[in-house]
Scaffold this motif. Structure first.
Motif, mmCIF file in Angstrom:
data_model
loop_
_atom_site.group_PDB
_atom_site.id
_atom_site.type_symbol
_atom_site.label_atom_id
_atom_site.label_comp_id
_atom_site.label_asym_id
_atom_site.label_seq_id
_atom_site.Cartn_x
_atom_site.Cartn_y
_atom_site.Cartn_z
ATOM 1 N N GLU A 99 16.691 -38.490 28.099
ATOM 2 C CA GLU A 99 17.084 -39.605 27.221
ATOM 3 C C GLU A 99 18.305 -40.333 27.779
ATOM 4 O OE1 GLU A 99 17.458 -38.191 23.194
ATOM 5 O OE2 GLU A 99 15.353 -37.548 23.238
ATOM 6 N N ALA A 100 19.209 -39.566 28.382
ATOM 7 C CA ALA A 100 20.436 -40.170 28.922
ATOM 8 C C ALA A 100 20.133 -41.174 30.033
ATOM 9 C CB ALA A 100 21.366 -39.074 29.451
ATOM 10 N N ILE A 101 18.994 -41.013 30.698
ATOM 11 C CA ILE A 101 18.630 -42.023 31.716
ATOM 12 C C ILE A 101 17.510 -42.931 31.191
ATOM 13 C CG2 ILE A 101 19.426 -40.791 33.768
ATOM 14 C CD1 ILE A 101 16.390 -40.057 34.218
ATOM 15 N N GLY A 102 17.312 -42.910 29.875
ATOM 16 C CA GLY A 102 16.370 -43.851 29.268
ATOM 17 C C GLY A 102 14.915 -43.450 29.377
ATOM 18 N N LEU A 103 14.673 -42.156 29.606
ATOM 19 C CA LEU A 103 13.281 -41.706 29.716
ATOM 20 C C LEU A 103 12.912 -40.822 28.534
ATOM 21 C CD1 LEU A 103 12.695 -40.696 33.445
ATOM 22 C CD2 LEU A 103 11.579 -42.525 32.180
ATOM 23 N N ASP A 104 11.764 -41.098 27.958
ATOM 24 C CA ASP A 104 11.220 -40.274 26.889
ATOM 25 C C ASP A 104 10.373 -39.173 27.530
ATOM 26 O OD1 ASP A 104 9.376 -39.299 24.921
ATOM 27 O OD2 ASP A 104 9.782 -41.086 23.727
ATOM 28 N N ARG A 105 10.530 -37.968 27.041
ATOM 29 C CA ARG A 105 9.772 -36.832 27.576
ATOM 30 C C ARG A 105 8.266 -37.110 27.645
ATOM 31 N NH1 ARG A 105 10.242 -30.892 26.978
ATOM 32 N NH2 ARG A 105 8.176 -30.086 26.510
ATOM 33 N N ARG A 106 7.765 -37.906 26.687
ATOM 34 C CA ARG A 106 6.323 -38.169 26.657
ATOM 35 C C ARG A 106 5.878 -39.077 27.798
ATOM 36 N NH1 ARG A 106 6.502 -40.067 20.556
ATOM 37 N NH2 ARG A 106 8.345 -40.964 21.532
ATOM 38 N N ARG A 107 6.826 -39.731 28.472
ATOM 39 C CA ARG A 107 6.473 -40.645 29.559
ATOM 40 C C ARG A 107 6.543 -39.984 30.936
ATOM 41 N NH1 ARG A 107 3.415 -43.916 27.590
ATOM 42 N NH2 ARG A 107 3.602 -45.122 29.483
#
Ligand code: URA
Length: 216
Positions: A99-107
């Motif tokens: 999340e801190a780098i703007g990524l959602d685990r689902r992606r």
């Protein structure tokens, strides 16, 4: 074709080197079917003694056409209970790091080298890795990620076929397998829970990962 050293400098300068596939359409039917067949094969695997002590196998999770594929070591207690990688405390930290780098685990797509939990979370044995790793090889071939991120020394040593310590592997782009998939190495989140002083270095690794896959 961008060479790995060009790639290294381009990503170091923050220049995107490929088109993101994030947000693209659902995986084609063939990919879904291939993954489902592999998942069913894994679920029935009895090739090593770990099948006797597992609650269930832990195949992998996430977007099957992800740009970023994250590789861990083996399921722990909570993963064995839930059948999903990185759902315990280390998983919560991994989610926060993404999340801190703007990524959602689902992606992203997340998988481990071993699909069954080693008793008491001990390190995988070489014979377990050699029995099980073919499943991960197939997962990587199916996902065709733009970047592999190895979490921790064990995953990195396996993927890069080396015995180097983690400190010498992180911070630079490596290349995985015949497909020459770019690969970065960072600390395992379980290690970071025990050694929070190294979170800053993990943050640098993740920023390098993000620059490598960020859409324009
Ligand atoms: N550690 C790993 O390497 N993988 C998991 O799925 C959980 C903890």
């Amino acid at each position: 074709m961008t060479t790995l050293s060009q790639l290294h400098y381009l990503t170091a300068m923050g220049i995107q080197t490929w088109q993101s596939r994030q947000g693209s359409a659902a995986p084609p039917t063939e990919l879904k079917e291939n993954m489902a067949v592999l998942c069913a094969t894994v679920a029935q695997c009895t090739a090593c003694p770990l099948h006797k002590t597992r609650t269930q196998t832990v195949f992998g999770t996430g977007y099957q056409q992800a740009d970023l594929m994250i590789i861990g070591e083996a399921p722990g207690f909570y993963e064995d209970q839930k059948g999903e990688p990185f759902v315990g405390r280390a998983g919560q930290l991994l989610n926060a790091m993404l999340e801190a780098i703007g990524l959602d685990r689902r992606r992203v797509y997340i998988a481990n080298i071993l699909k069954c939990r080693p008793p008491n979370n001990r390190d995988p044995l070489p014979e377990e890795v050699s029995q099980c790793s073919g499943f991960l090889t197939k997962q990587i071939a199916f996902v065709q990620p733009k970047l592999l991120l190895a979490l921790g020394r064990i995953a990195a040593n396996y993927l890069l076929n080396t015995q180097m310590p983690l400190g010498r592997m992180r911070g630079k782009l490596h290349s995985y397998g015949m497909q020459n998939i770019p690969l970065l190495v960072t600390y395992h989140p379980a290690y970071l829970l025990r050694n929070p002083k190294d979170k800053g270095k993990a943050w640098q690794d993740l920023q390098l990962a993000y620059r490598s896959i960020a859409p324009t």
